[in-house]
Design an enzyme around this catalytic site. Structure first.
Site, mmCIF file in Angstrom:
data_model
loop_
_atom_site.group_PDB
_atom_site.id
_atom_site.type_symbol
_atom_site.label_atom_id
_atom_site.label_comp_id
_atom_site.label_asym_id
_atom_site.label_seq_id
_atom_site.Cartn_x
_atom_site.Cartn_y
_atom_site.Cartn_z
ATOM 1 N N SER A 89 49.106 35.942 29.902
ATOM 2 C CA SER A 89 48.292 35.116 29.015
ATOM 3 C C SER A 89 46.921 35.401 29.214
ATOM 4 C CB SER A 89 48.391 33.619 29.123
ATOM 5 O OG SER A 89 48.025 33.175 30.417
ATOM 6 N N SER A 91 44.262 32.988 29.799
ATOM 7 C CA SER A 91 43.668 32.010 30.406
ATOM 8 C C SER A 91 42.654 32.546 31.581
ATOM 9 C CB SER A 91 44.840 31.223 31.006
ATOM 10 O OG SER A 91 45.315 31.728 32.066
ATOM 11 N N LYS A 146 45.158 31.285 38.519
ATOM 12 C CA LYS A 146 44.163 30.795 38.076
ATOM 13 C C LYS A 146 43.073 31.062 39.231
ATOM 14 C CE LYS A 146 46.040 28.734 34.774
ATOM 15 N NZ LYS A 146 46.005 28.876 33.239
ATOM 16 N N SER A 233 42.669 27.267 28.737
ATOM 17 C CA SER A 233 43.610 27.490 29.954
ATOM 18 C C SER A 233 44.153 26.082 30.278
ATOM 19 C CB SER A 233 42.526 27.963 31.067
ATOM 20 O OG SER A 233 43.401 27.624 32.242
#
Length: 274
Positions: A89, A91, A146, A233
């Site tokens: 993705s 994010s 992350k 996100s």
């Protein structure tokens, strides 16, 4: 539920290992006896496959145990040294792009038992600013990536696109206004250079409302994470903290980019992850 490749690989390692041990205990001694009684000329022309089937060794035992060494090497490397992941993705834009293939250091945060993820040999602690891969707390079969923003005990605040940690505003410098894609209908974003815990990296801020503003106190044994694409996100602001036992490792290198099956893989963006 997600596809838990780590669990499947662990099961394959266990099954092939059992067959490998079974063969060495039951059939290998018998094969050695047959080979010792065989004429030298016959042994010389005997293929490896034919040698494995001596002493009436069952075909399925030979087949299954033959994969043990390969699976053991892959399992060992992925569990204790380095593990590959693909970015699914946006994010973590602009740091990591959809289709980036990355490598994750598996011993930075301690050597951990596969599947259980229990630390057996402590090494270093996660640091603010690290890009981390972890098991998603709401579904541990999924892996998320992350940036680590808050350590245990930290006070984290996010208001009006301003990130504050322990009362100190995280500095960021405006770099440019740019489109997030080639799609002219998609809103532009602001590109900033952020300094988080001494780690300099780029982030995106969009022009729409700031999602899920708030203040959080990171509990002991947990971490607060956010995506570099700050307004696009799903991270700790939405689903909470990451327990230490969910941490898998630190992402440190992009080695390939391949976002579409029929496209040509690219190595032009290879490099260390900041």
């Amino acid at each position: 539920m997600g596809f838990d490749f780590e669990l499947i690989l662990a099961i394959a390692f266990l099954v092939t290992g059992i067959f490998w041990v079974y063969d060495r205990i039951i059939y290998l001694p018998k094969r050695k006896v047959v080979l010792a009684n065989m004429a030298t000329e016959t042994r010389a022309v005997l293929s490896k496959d034919a040698e494995q089937r001596l002493a009436e060794t069952p075909k399925f035992v030979v087949e299954v145990k033959s994969y043990f060494i390969i699976i053991a090497v892959i399992f060992g490397l992925r569990s204790f040294v380095v593990e590959p992941f693909q970015i699914p993705s946006g994010s973590m834009l602009p740091t990591l792009k959809i289709g980036d293939f990355i490598l994750v250091n598996k011993f930075d945060y301690g050597l951990r038992l596969p599947v259980l993820n229990t630390t057996i040999i402590p090494t270093t602690e996660p640091k603010r600013g690290d890009v981390v891969v972890f098991k998603y707390p709401l579904d541990p079969s999924l892996n998320y990536i992350k940036r680590l923003v808050g350590l245990p005990g930290d006070q984290v605040s996010y208001h009006n696109k301003v990130l504050t940690v322990n009362g100190q505003q995280v500095s960021k410098e405006f770099l440019a206004k740019l489109p997030i894609s080639l799609n002219p209908d998609q809103e532009p974003v602001d590109l900033f250079s952020e300094n988080l815990g001494g780690v300099q990296h780029d982030i995106y801020n969009s022009y729409r409302f700031t999602p899920h503003e708030g203040e959080w106190t990171v509990p002991a044994g947990h971490y607060f994470v956010m995506g570099d694409n700050r307004d696009n996100s799903a991270d700790s602001r939405f689903w909470g903290f990451v327990p230490d036992e969910n941490m898998k490792g630190r992402a440190f290198y992009v080695w390939l980019h391949w976002d579409k099956f029929f496209s040509i893989p690219s190595f032009k963006n290879n490099g260390l992850i900041e």
